[in-house]
Design an enzyme around this catalytic site. Structure first.
Site, PDB file in Angstrom:
ATOM      1  N   GLY A  27       7.294  80.632  83.739  1.00 55.03           N
ATOM      2  CA  GLY A  27       7.001  79.842  84.923  1.00 55.03           C
ATOM      3  C   GLY A  27       5.514  79.658  85.157  1.00 55.03           C
ATOM      4  N   ALA A  29       2.998  80.751  82.534  1.00 56.46           N
ATOM      5  CA  ALA A  29       2.170  80.786  81.336  1.00 56.46           C
ATOM      6  C   ALA A  29       3.016  80.611  80.099  1.00 56.46           C
ATOM      7  CB  ALA A  29       1.411  82.112  81.277  1.00 56.46           C
ATOM      8  N   LYS A  46      -0.949  85.735  76.743  1.00 61.27           N
ATOM      9  CA  LYS A  46      -0.331  84.916  77.790  1.00 61.27           C
ATOM     10  C   LYS A  46      -1.414  83.994  78.352  1.00 61.27           C
ATOM     11  CE  LYS A  46       2.406  86.807  80.908  1.00 61.27           C
ATOM     12  NZ  LYS A  46       2.875  87.518  82.142  1.00 61.27           N
ATOM     13  N   ASP A 143       9.108  92.212  90.842  1.00 63.49           N
ATOM     14  CA  ASP A 143       9.825  91.147  90.124  1.00 63.49           C
ATOM     15  C   ASP A 143      10.654  91.748  88.990  1.00 63.49           C
ATOM     16  OD1 ASP A 143      10.666  88.574  89.671  1.00 63.49           O
ATOM     17  OD2 ASP A 143       8.959  88.028  88.418  1.00 63.49           O
TER      18      ASP A 143
END
Length: 710
Positions: A27, A29, A46, A143
């Site tokens: 979302g 990278a 990333k 997360d």
């Protein structure tokens, strides 16, 4: 596609990282595989998406990138993906991370659909272990979801993506595909009031465990708003409502993680991990192996199942051993036949039969309902036994004799501990693993064992020091009733410092090094001898200083530094004869000698100078030794009396008694009454006169006496 304006593949970033290929898009990278040419290792890079770097919320996304680097760098744990470096490339921020060989948990969930209790609790435990390090560092992941749980090629968890802000921003949630995926695991307090606390991570782990066991998330909805509403206002159903037959303690643990009230969850991942470890000690083999059959309808519990895309068929896996096979690796499709005894006693063994129509060559049932499949499973041992018997008849008994006396039936195979990583084709020694866990495995495999305990400096208490046989896969003879000899660590041996070691009057105080050695310490270091180690008060060999406290109980290999007294320091007697008393005292005091002063008259040595000392110059003495020193009072003197008018004989006698030499001369007088009396004396009366001359002879006093003519 969310790509950088110039594809970095083939380029070298910062003259160091050569980008090899693109791994995946996320979302925020794109992740690339690269080679760190300076350290010659594979890394993952990333790189932020262009539209985020150029958008109105650039600063927020850049800060998230940098926060991820700082957060991951603050945690040292094998279950956390390491971040090595950060920088900027073509105006886009990037992170250089550990390259993890493997897949993420979402991939495995799509492959397996449901997981056994053993697989689930192992992944949950490793996830909690990683989060415990983060929570101790004051960080909350915020997360946790299957996409952020990587499984390396050994099947172990490595958590990634520590970049979320404390409050999940609308920009983040509105990114395509991110809201639904993230919202399925968000804790109610994060949705309702943006509270970012460790218990929120535990909620996400609990939802993930619920999904692994059931194949579905507990809440589904057509839109993200409805989904987050359910998390806030509905209780997560007990997993046992779907997984009937699952151990009640396992279900209760997951319920505790997923309760809506944060205060009813464990305080953090460390506390949750401790609860999980206590829970695991009470599980039976059946509890560990429990797995919800694929295809079970859970829609009555989780709502609309259409929200979750159907998963592919379950590949055949070896359910008897979740420890050695990486998740997602399928068992061979070939049919194997073995006696029932072996399949029960050897956890490595498995039997898969192709029973036309009831199981496909890939091991997936093709026809019949779940009841029919259950009946097939119940008949499997009978079928195995029949086929085995037929094989024995055909072989004339010879094959069975070989199998039973020399082949696999004659031995057990040492299994691999769950917490031991082994490299293919290399000897894997069983050591430094939890004995309690491995003991359960041996019991499950019906392998006999005996234990001894030893102290160990390198193996933690309760862990295995060694086994005999020593390696995973070694054979243990059944025919000879061989037992596995397990040596279990008692931890580092402890020793106690003698309490009276500083008492110079005690035996321990007189020889402290021997006392420490007798107590069991074996790393004793003496400070070098120096002026600081001499002492007038502490006897030679006794302690001046000790680096540990008397009476303390410590590991035997604790380094103990001792400072031993050398006793009084040796000194050389200086030459003080002829020196003034002050000079002599300064010299002798500087050598810490005890001086006994005395004085005497001396006709040669001036007053105040040293006449003699009890020790000769150059003699070896020690601090505190006594030295007698004689100081001159100078020549002895007498105040001479006045003898004029006294009889000369009396005066002479008195002067000689004082120590003088007397010389008499005559002086004629006409006064007969003065006859034989002192007319004069030299020196005169009242004079201070020394008794002796420098050569030691008496001082002479001259008297003149009257001598009458009549």
């Amino acid at each position: 596609m969310n790509e950088a304006p110039h594809d970095p593949v083939g380029q070298v970033i910062e003259d160091r990282y050569r980008v090899i290929s693109r791994i995946a898009d996320g979302g925020m990278a794109t992740v690339y595989q690269a080679i760190d040419e300076r350290l010659e290792r594979t890394v993952a890079i990333k790189i932020m998406h262009t539209q985020l770097a150029q958008g109105p919320k650039r600063d927020q996304f850049v800060e998230r990138f940098r926060r991820e680097a700082r957060s991951a760098a603050a945690i040292a744990n094998p279950h956390i993906v390491q971040v090595y470096d950060t920088g900027e490339f073509d105006g886009l921020d990037y992170l250089v991370m550990e390259y993890v060989h493997g897949v993420n948990l979402r991939y495995e969930m799509n492959q397996q659909v449901t997981f056994s209790v053993r697989e689930t609790l192992r992944i949950v435990g490793e996830t909690l272990d990683g989060l415990a390090s983060a929570h101790r560092a004051g960080l909350v992941h915020r997360d946790i979801k299957p996409e952020n749980i990587l499984l390396n090629d050994r099947g172990h968890v490595q958590i990634t993506d520590f970049g979320l802000a404390k409050a999940v921003s609308q920009a983040t949630l509105s990114s395509t595909g991110m809201l639904l995926g993230t919202a399925s695991y968000l804790a109610p307090e994060m949705i309702e009031s943006n509270r970012a606390i460790p218990q929120g991570d535990l909620y996400s782990v609990g939802i993930m465990a619920w999904e692994m066991l059931t194949g579905k998330v507990p809440f589904n909805a057509d839109n993200p708003v409805t989904l987050v509403f359910k998390h806030v206002h509905e209780d997560v159903p007990d997993v046992s409502t779907v997984c009937s037959g699952i151990n009640a303690d396992v279900a209760a643990f997951i319920a505790r993680l997923t309760t809506r009230a944060p205060e009813e969850r464990p305080r953090d991942a460390s506390a949750a991990l401790e609860e999980l470890q206590r829970l695991q000690t009470g599980l039976t083999i059946d509890d560990w192996q429990y797995r919800l059959p694929a295809g079970t309808d859970v829609s009555t519990v989780v709502g609309d199942p259409g929200m979750v895309p159907p998963a592919p068929p379950v590949p055949p896996t070896d359910q008897s051993d979740d420890r050695t096979r990486p998740l997602g690796e399928t068992a061979p499709n070939a049919t194997s036949i073995m006696p029932a005894e072996q399949s029960q006693s050897d956890p490595e063994a498995t039997a898969r039969l192709s029973l036309g129509g009831h199981e496909s060559p890939t091991g997936v049932a093709e026809k019949g309902d779940s009841k029919q499949q259950g009946r097939n499973r119940k008949h499997t041992p009978v079928i195995i036994a029949c086929i085995t018997a037929a094989a024995l008849v055909c072989a004339g008994g010879g094959g069975y004799a070989w199998w039973y006396f020399q082949g696999p039936g004659s031995y057990w195979t040492l299994p691999q501990p769950a917490d031991l990583s082994c490299t293919t084709s290399k000897t894997c020694r069983i050591s430094n693993v939890k004995w309690s866990s491995y003991e359960e495995l041996l019991k499950f495999a019906n392998i006999e064992y005996e234990t001894t305990e030893v102290y160990s400096d390198s193996v933690s208490a309760g862990d295995i020091v060694s086994t005999d046989p020593a390696n995973v896969g070694s054979h243990v003879s059944k025919r000879r009733h061989q037992k596995v000899r397990v040596v279990v660590s008692k931890g580092v041996k402890q020793a106690t410092v003698p309490a009276d070691i500083l008492d110079t009057g005690s035996a321990n105080g007189k020889d402290p090094v021997k006392a420490l050695e007798r107590a069991g310490f074996d790393d004793i270091e003496r400070t070098p001898d120096s002026d600081d180690t001499y002492s007038m008060d502490v006897p030679q060999g006794a302690l001046l200083a000790l680096s540990v406290n008397p009476g303390a109980t410590l590991p035997h290999n604790t380094k103990i530094t001792v400072t031993l007294s050398q006793g009084p320091k040796p000194v050389v007697m200086p030459n003080v004869v002829g020196e003034s008393k002050d000079e002599a005292q300064q010299a002798l005091d500087g050598l810490k000698l005890t001086v006994d002063w005395s004085e005497q008259f001396d006709d040669k040595i001036p007053q105040g100078q040293v006449i003699s000392a009890s020790a000769k110059a150059g003699d070896e003495l020690h601090w505190g030794d006594a030295v007698k020193v004689v100081v001159s009072k100078g020549p002895q003197t007498v105040t001479l009396p006045n003898y004029v008018g006294q009889r000369a004989s009396d005066a002479k006698s008195a002067l000689e008694k004082l120590g003088f030499s007397v010389k008499i001369s005559s002086q004629i007088t006409l006064d007969s009454s003065q006859d034989k009396k002192v007319a004069s004396q030299d020196p005169v009366g009242g004079t201070e006169v020394r008794l002796h001359q420098e050569d030691g002879t008496p001082t002479t006093i001259t008297l003149k006496m009257y001598s009458s003519l009549f």
